[in-house]
Design an enzyme around this catalytic site. Structure first.
Site, PDB file in Angstrom:
ATOM      1  N   ASP A   1      25.172  44.342 -14.362  1.00 16.79           N
ATOM      2  CA  ASP A   1      24.155  45.053 -13.071  1.00 16.79           C
ATOM      3  C   ASP A   1      23.529  44.059 -12.548  1.00 16.79           C
ATOM      4  O   ASP A   1      22.612  44.025 -12.403  1.00 16.79           O
ATOM      5  CB  ASP A   1      23.214  45.903 -13.901  1.00 16.79           C
ATOM      6  CG  ASP A   1      23.811  47.078 -14.864  1.00 16.79           C
ATOM      7  OD1 ASP A   1      24.988  48.030 -14.700  1.00 16.79           O
ATOM      8  OD2 ASP A   1      22.875  47.359 -16.209  1.00 16.79           O
TER       9      ASP A   1
ATOM     10  N   GLU B   1      25.796  56.464  -9.667  1.00 17.74           N
ATOM     11  CA  GLU B   1      24.846  55.981  -9.693  1.00 17.74           C
ATOM     12  C   GLU B   1      24.639  54.219  -9.273  1.00 17.74           C
ATOM     13  O   GLU B   1      25.492  53.533  -8.435  1.00 17.74           O
ATOM     14  CB  GLU B   1      24.711  55.564 -11.362  1.00 17.74           C
ATOM     15  CG  GLU B   1      26.202  54.763 -12.417  1.00 17.74           C
ATOM     16  CD  GLU B   1      26.332  54.592 -13.952  1.00 17.74           C
ATOM     17  OE1 GLU B   1      25.032  54.999 -14.434  1.00 17.74           O
ATOM     18  OE2 GLU B   1      27.059  53.886 -14.372  1.00 17.74           O
TER      19      GLU B   1
HETATM   20  O1  FUB Z   1      23.665  48.779 -17.583  1.00 15.90           O
HETATM   21  C1  FUB Z   1      24.017  50.214 -17.664  1.00 15.90           C
HETATM   22  C2  FUB Z   1      24.268  51.012 -17.158  1.00 15.90           C
HETATM   23  O2  FUB Z   1      25.297  51.202 -17.127  1.00 15.90           O
HETATM   24  C3  FUB Z   1      23.411  50.942 -16.179  1.00 15.90           C
HETATM   25  O3  FUB Z   1      22.652  51.251 -15.372  1.00 15.90           O
HETATM   26  C4  FUB Z   1      24.494  51.137 -14.982  1.00 15.90           C
HETATM   27  O4  FUB Z   1      24.770  50.694 -14.081  1.00 15.90           O
HETATM   28  C5  FUB Z   1      25.794  51.156 -15.899  1.00 15.90           C
HETATM   29  O5  FUB Z   1      26.278  49.823 -15.438  1.00 15.90           O
END
Ligand code: FUB
Length: 453
Positions: free
Chosen positions: A34, A207
């Site tokens: 991320d 997301e």
């Molecule tokens: O790293 C955990 C989660 O997975 C993140 O918050 C999302 O964006 C995905 O990458």
């Protein structure tokens, strides 16, 4: 994204040096995911999250286990410095210190302070987003006592417009991306939370939003599971509050890693795209590693789709150990491929295997682009190679093409052990060139790195 350089001046503390990485993944020795990249005072800072293998006592054996955050920085995108842990689940007052739930963060600078936004589970198990504040991008960061009121969700992105107005966007419950203006104190909402208005089809998880501005246009990009795994798509609009119009994909889905998560940054006139992939963990996709690629805009402001590479970004000095397995191009995969050095320890990196089968007549080659040969003459070329007794042969280095000028011709006398074989330089190069490594003679050779002295 423009930051007020007058008020965001970083002071560099003595930092923890980590090994240099010009290639993908950017960080070795630890997982990172991320990535949120920003430029502060002429340096790129990356704020990733931190995957770890499920620890004893974790409630989440098969999912993400994310205990803390590090920040990394680089001036040349080659040497990365790990500034250490900046926020830990154990020391944030509102976070459940055993939840390993510190997912994707972001950071930005306003009025000389650095505001680090991160999601985590509260002690009652609900997701919230909190802030930690520092005077320098590398910290130390002081977490606020409580999360931001009214912000429930994950994956915050903090965008500051040219006039200094901050906006927070994140994924709220119910697969919905939302945005709100923040107060000048960066700690409270200054508007309603509104659903981001975009015309990407409703289907599929969305997301990890990221917002940036270029030539007066606002870009709103995010991971979207259109089919099996997440691609990164983007929209453009005229306001940070939208509406945004879907423009396409920056990066297609891949088959190995369900998630992707990205950020975009301009640095020294070049745009970069940061993302993650599970290069150091082939068994599953919850131990990920951050990567970077060049990003290119079309005349009309749209973005050219990016192919993930091993090579990544940055220029590698010829005098470094050049990891050619982080290649920019490769020949026939039946005759040249990449393997882990030690399957039991992926962080030990990769090697290139050159294999001549069935009396293959064409060159067996791998290309590693952007090698800086400097301005001084070099004396020797070295290859760190393993060839079994009976498998002697030759490794050649060529400039800018498989059959480009011969830089060095290195005879390999097989030894049944790793060796540094070397030869004099036949052609002196100056400046940046693409390096081609070939095996014109031999049967089977493993090459870990090459180097010029
Ligand atoms: O790293 C955990 C989660 O997975 C993140 O918050 C999302 O964006 C995905 O990458």
């Amino acid at each position: 994204m423009k930051l007020d350089k007058n008020v965001c001046v970083a002071v560099f503390a003595a930092a923890v040096a980590v090994p240099a990485f010009a290639e993908n993944p950017l960080i070795s020795g630890a997982f990172s995911a991320d990535p949120s990249a920003h430029v502060f005072d002429g340096r790129v800072y990356v704020f990733p999250s931190h995957d770890i293998p499920a620890p004893a006592g974790s409630r989440n054996k098969k999912g993400f286990n994310m205990p803390d955050y590090h920040v990394y920085s680089s001036e040349n995108l080659f040497d990365w410095t790990d500034h250490g842990v900046i926020v830990d689940q154990k020391t944030v007052p509102w976070v459940d210190g055993n939840s390993y739930s510190m997912w994707a963060p972001d950071c930005n600078c306003k009025n000389g302070k650095y505001y680090f936004y991160f999601p985590a589970h509260q002690k009652d198990g609900r997701n919230a987003i909190g802030v930690a504040i520092a005077d320098k991008p590398e910290g130390p960061y002081v977490p606020q006592e409580k999360p931001i009121p009214g912000v429930n969700g994950i994956d915050p992105c903090i965008f500051i417009d040219d006039d200094g107005t901050p906006y927070l966007t994140w994924q709220a419950q119910g697969n919905v991306l939302v945005v709100a203006r923040l107060k000048d104190n960066m700690l409270e909402l200054d508007s309603e939370v509104v659903t981001v208005n975009h015309n990407v089809p409703r289907n599929g998880l969305k997301e990890g939003p990221f917002m940036f501005k270029r030539n007066g246009k606002y870009y709103y990009s995010f991971p979207w599971c259109e089919r099996q795994t997440e691609c990164i798509c983007y929209c453009m609009g005229d306001s940070p509050l939208g509406p945004f119009e879907y423009k396409g994909k920056i990066m297609e889905q891949n088959t190995d890693c369900w998630t992707n998560h990205h950020s975009v940054v301009e640095y020294k006139g070049q745009w970069y795209f940061f993302y993650h992939h599970n290069d150091y963990c082939r068994e599953h996709d919850v131990n990920r590693s951050i990567c970077a690629e060049y990003l290119t805009f079309n005349e009309d402001g749209t973005i050219q789709q990016i192919q993930p590479t091993q090579r990544g970004v940055g220029v590698t000095p010829a005098t470094n150990k050049i990891q050619i397995d982080r290649y920019s191009a490769i020949g026939d995969p039946n005759h040249v491929w990449v393997e882990y050095n030690r399957t039991e320890d992926p962080f030990a990196g990769w090697k290139t295997v050159f294999r001549n089968k069935d009396n293959y007549r064409r060159p067996i080659w791998i290309e590693y682009d952007r090698v800086d040969f400097g301005e001084k003459d070099l004396t020797s070329a070295i290859v760190h190679v393993f060839a079994r007794v009976g498998g002697s042969g030759v490794i050649e280095f060529h400039a800018d093409a498989v059959d480009g000028e011969l830089i060095a011709w290195i005879p390999i006398v097989a030894k049944d052990e790793w060796q540094d074989a070397s030869a004099e330089i036949l052609k002196q190069l100056k400046g940046v060139h693409n390096l081609f490594v070939t095996m014109p003679d031999g049967v089977l050779m493993h090459v870990d790195w090459v180097q010029f002295k």
